[in-house]
Design a protein around this motif. Sequence first.
Motif, PDB file in Angstrom:
ATOM      1  N   ARG A  46       0.780  -1.090  -0.098  1.00 14.36           N
ATOM      2  CA  ARG A  46      -0.137   0.094   0.068  1.00 14.36           C
ATOM      3  C   ARG A  46       0.802   1.015   0.072  1.00 14.36           C
ATOM      4  NH1 ARG A  46      -5.768  -1.148   3.457  1.00 14.36           N
ATOM      5  NH2 ARG A  46      -5.908  -3.255   2.300  1.00 14.36           N
ATOM      6  N   GLN A  47       1.948   1.373   0.811  1.00 10.97           N
ATOM      7  CA  GLN A  47       2.609   2.370   0.882  1.00 10.97           C
ATOM      8  C   GLN A  47       3.586   2.643  -0.569  1.00 10.97           C
ATOM      9  OE1 GLN A  47       3.275   3.955   4.084  1.00 10.97           O
ATOM     10  NE2 GLN A  47       4.813   5.341   3.090  1.00 10.97           N
ATOM     11  N   ALA A  48       3.748   1.491  -1.273  1.00 10.83           N
ATOM     12  CA  ALA A  48       4.436   1.916  -2.658  1.00 10.83           C
ATOM     13  C   ALA A  48       3.564   2.313  -3.579  1.00 10.83           C
ATOM     14  CB  ALA A  48       4.990   0.341  -3.047  1.00 10.83           C
ATOM     15  N   ARG A  49       2.351   1.865  -3.565  1.00  6.11           N
ATOM     16  CA  ARG A  49       1.305   2.721  -4.335  1.00  6.11           C
ATOM     17  C   ARG A  49       0.783   4.004  -4.139  1.00  6.11           C
ATOM     18  NH1 ARG A  49      -2.417  -2.683  -4.578  1.00  6.11           N
ATOM     19  NH2 ARG A  49      -2.706  -1.992  -2.397  1.00  6.11           N
ATOM     20  N   ASP A  50       0.761   4.315  -2.896  1.00  2.21           N
ATOM     21  CA  ASP A  50       0.231   5.427  -2.279  1.00  2.21           C
ATOM     22  C   ASP A  50       0.732   5.718  -0.959  1.00  2.21           C
ATOM     23  OD1 ASP A  50      -1.060   7.945  -1.666  1.00  2.21           O
ATOM     24  OD2 ASP A  50      -2.862   7.311  -2.147  1.00  2.21           O
ATOM     25  N   PRO A  51       1.612   6.597  -0.531  1.00  4.10           N
ATOM     26  CA  PRO A  51       1.920   6.863   0.744  1.00  4.10           C
ATOM     27  C   PRO A  51       0.947   7.052   1.877  1.00  4.10           C
ATOM     28  CG  PRO A  51       3.700   7.780  -0.500  1.00  4.10           C
ATOM     29  CD  PRO A  51       2.494   7.477  -1.435  1.00  4.10           C
ATOM     30  N   ARG A  52       0.052   7.691   1.327  1.00  6.04           N
ATOM     31  CA  ARG A  52      -1.405   8.267   2.324  1.00  6.04           C
ATOM     32  C   ARG A  52      -1.810   6.756   2.628  1.00  6.04           C
ATOM     33  NH1 ARG A  52      -2.694  11.367   6.030  1.00  6.04           N
ATOM     34  NH2 ARG A  52      -5.170  11.551   6.385  1.00  6.04           N
ATOM     35  N   ARG A  53      -2.194   5.732   1.565  1.00  6.49           N
ATOM     36  CA  ARG A  53      -2.631   4.709   1.902  1.00  6.49           C
ATOM     37  C   ARG A  53      -1.881   3.893   3.026  1.00  6.49           C
ATOM     38  NH1 ARG A  53      -4.761   0.949  -2.778  1.00  6.49           N
ATOM     39  NH2 ARG A  53      -5.709  -0.074  -0.781  1.00  6.49           N
ATOM     40  N   GLY A  54      -0.737   3.970   2.888  1.00 11.73           N
ATOM     41  CA  GLY A  54       0.381   3.212   3.687  1.00 11.73           C
ATOM     42  C   GLY A  54      -0.131   3.872   5.141  1.00 11.73           C
ATOM     43  N   ILE A  55       0.010   5.077   5.456  1.00 10.64           N
ATOM     44  CA  ILE A  55      -0.223   5.837   6.693  1.00 10.64           C
ATOM     45  C   ILE A  55      -1.467   5.363   7.299  1.00 10.64           C
ATOM     46  CG2 ILE A  55      -0.662   8.032   7.764  1.00 10.64           C
ATOM     47  CD1 ILE A  55       2.382   7.324   7.757  1.00 10.64           C
ATOM     48  N   LEU A  56      -2.505   5.211   6.514  1.00 14.03           N
ATOM     49  CA  LEU A  56      -3.945   4.777   6.854  1.00 14.03           C
ATOM     50  C   LEU A  56      -3.996   3.228   7.348  1.00 14.03           C
ATOM     51  CD1 LEU A  56      -6.341   6.866   4.460  1.00 14.03           C
ATOM     52  CD2 LEU A  56      -5.988   7.384   6.848  1.00 14.03           C
ATOM     53  N   TYR A  57      -3.386   2.516   6.548  1.00 17.27           N
ATOM     54  CA  TYR A  57      -3.342   1.247   7.055  1.00 17.27           C
ATOM     55  C   TYR A  57      -2.661   0.980   8.400  1.00 17.27           C
ATOM     56  CZ  TYR A  57      -2.355  -3.659   6.864  1.00 17.27           C
ATOM     57  OH  TYR A  57      -2.110  -5.260   6.940  1.00 17.27           O
ATOM     58  N   LEU A  58      -1.469   1.712   8.546  1.00 18.74           N
ATOM     59  CA  LEU A  58      -0.701   1.714   9.795  1.00 18.74           C
ATOM     60  C   LEU A  58      -1.726   2.186  11.073  1.00 18.74           C
ATOM     61  CD1 LEU A  58       1.990   1.159  11.251  1.00 18.74           C
ATOM     62  CD2 LEU A  58       2.808   3.375  10.599  1.00 18.74           C
ATOM     63  N   ALA A  59      -2.345   3.240  10.676  1.00 12.16           N
ATOM     64  CA  ALA A  59      -3.143   3.926  11.629  1.00 12.16           C
ATOM     65  C   ALA A  59      -4.466   3.187  11.895  1.00 12.16           C
ATOM     66  CB  ALA A  59      -3.627   5.454  11.365  1.00 12.16           C
ATOM     67  N   THR A  60      -5.079   2.620  11.042  1.00 12.68           N
ATOM     68  CA  THR A  60      -6.294   1.941  11.384  1.00 12.68           C
ATOM     69  C   THR A  60      -5.752   0.367  12.149  1.00 12.68           C
ATOM     70  OG1 THR A  60      -5.902   0.460   9.188  1.00 12.68           O
ATOM     71  CG2 THR A  60      -7.519   2.491   9.470  1.00 12.68           C
ATOM     72  N   ARG A  61      -4.653  -0.304  12.035  1.00 15.62           N
ATOM     73  CA  ARG A  61      -4.104  -1.254  12.460  1.00 15.62           C
ATOM     74  C   ARG A  61      -3.575  -1.067  14.049  1.00 15.62           C
ATOM     75  NH1 ARG A  61      -6.414  -2.216   8.087  1.00 15.62           N
ATOM     76  NH2 ARG A  61      -6.418  -4.399   7.570  1.00 15.62           N
ATOM     77  N   PHE A  62      -2.987   0.224  14.230  1.00 13.62           N
ATOM     78  CA  PHE A  62      -2.854   0.669  15.588  1.00 13.62           C
ATOM     79  C   PHE A  62      -3.994   0.800  16.289  1.00 13.62           C
ATOM     80  CE2 PHE A  62      -1.538   3.838  18.637  1.00 13.62           C
ATOM     81  CZ  PHE A  62      -0.424   3.540  19.041  1.00 13.62           C
ATOM     82  N   ALA A  63      -4.910   1.366  15.866  1.00 10.22           N
ATOM     83  CA  ALA A  63      -6.292   1.833  16.564  1.00 10.22           C
ATOM     84  C   ALA A  63      -6.824   0.370  16.930  1.00 10.22           C
ATOM     85  CB  ALA A  63      -7.202   2.551  15.721  1.00 10.22           C
ATOM     86  N   ALA A  64      -6.915  -0.531  15.689  1.00  5.49           N
ATOM     87  CA  ALA A  64      -7.530  -1.940  16.309  1.00  5.49           C
ATOM     88  C   ALA A  64      -7.155  -2.667  17.360  1.00  5.49           C
ATOM     89  CB  ALA A  64      -7.605  -2.524  14.726  1.00  5.49           C
ATOM     90  N   LYS A  65      -5.539  -2.426  17.216  1.00  8.98           N
ATOM     91  CA  LYS A  65      -4.912  -3.036  18.397  1.00  8.98           C
ATOM     92  C   LYS A  65      -5.017  -2.465  19.674  1.00  8.98           C
ATOM     93  CE  LYS A  65      -1.515  -4.716  14.837  1.00  8.98           C
ATOM     94  NZ  LYS A  65      -0.140  -5.434  14.729  1.00  8.98           N
TER      95      LYS A  65
END
Length: 145
Positions: A46-65
């Motif tokens: 996701r980060q390679a396709r779009d850095p913003r998508r990479g950040i959102l993925y990281l943020a959602t996983r952080f919140a879920a954990k």
Amino acid sequence: MSTGAIAGIGTDLLRVERIERIHARHGDRFVRRILGPEEQVVHQRRQARDPRRGILYLATRFAAKEAFSKAIGLGIHMPMTWSRAQILNRPGGAPEIRLSGPLADWYAVRFGQAHVSMTDETDMVAAFVVIEALPPGPHSKEDIA
């Protein structure tokens, strides 16, 4: 098998800019600390396709954990660690929690199925986790105590 009884509920709301700041400061070290091995692969794509998508993925996983750790009553204390709880998508796209190591063992004798829901907006992410009680039987915590 679903028991219908709820053993725990956790929720987390997070500003995306908080994750952006931490990621800018610590980069891949932060990613490796928060994400498990399978999550890291998804994050890299996701980060390679779009850095913003990479950040959102990281943020959602952080919140879920965070939400998961609250639902099980541990917070981020052993055996709960960031990388032992992975939030991955089933083939249909629905998220699921996959546990590993000592956390998986600890969880298995205390709780039933875990359910997670996540959402993201431009500046915020949120996660909600519901933990089912174990069905009555030889593996319930009453029998272990």
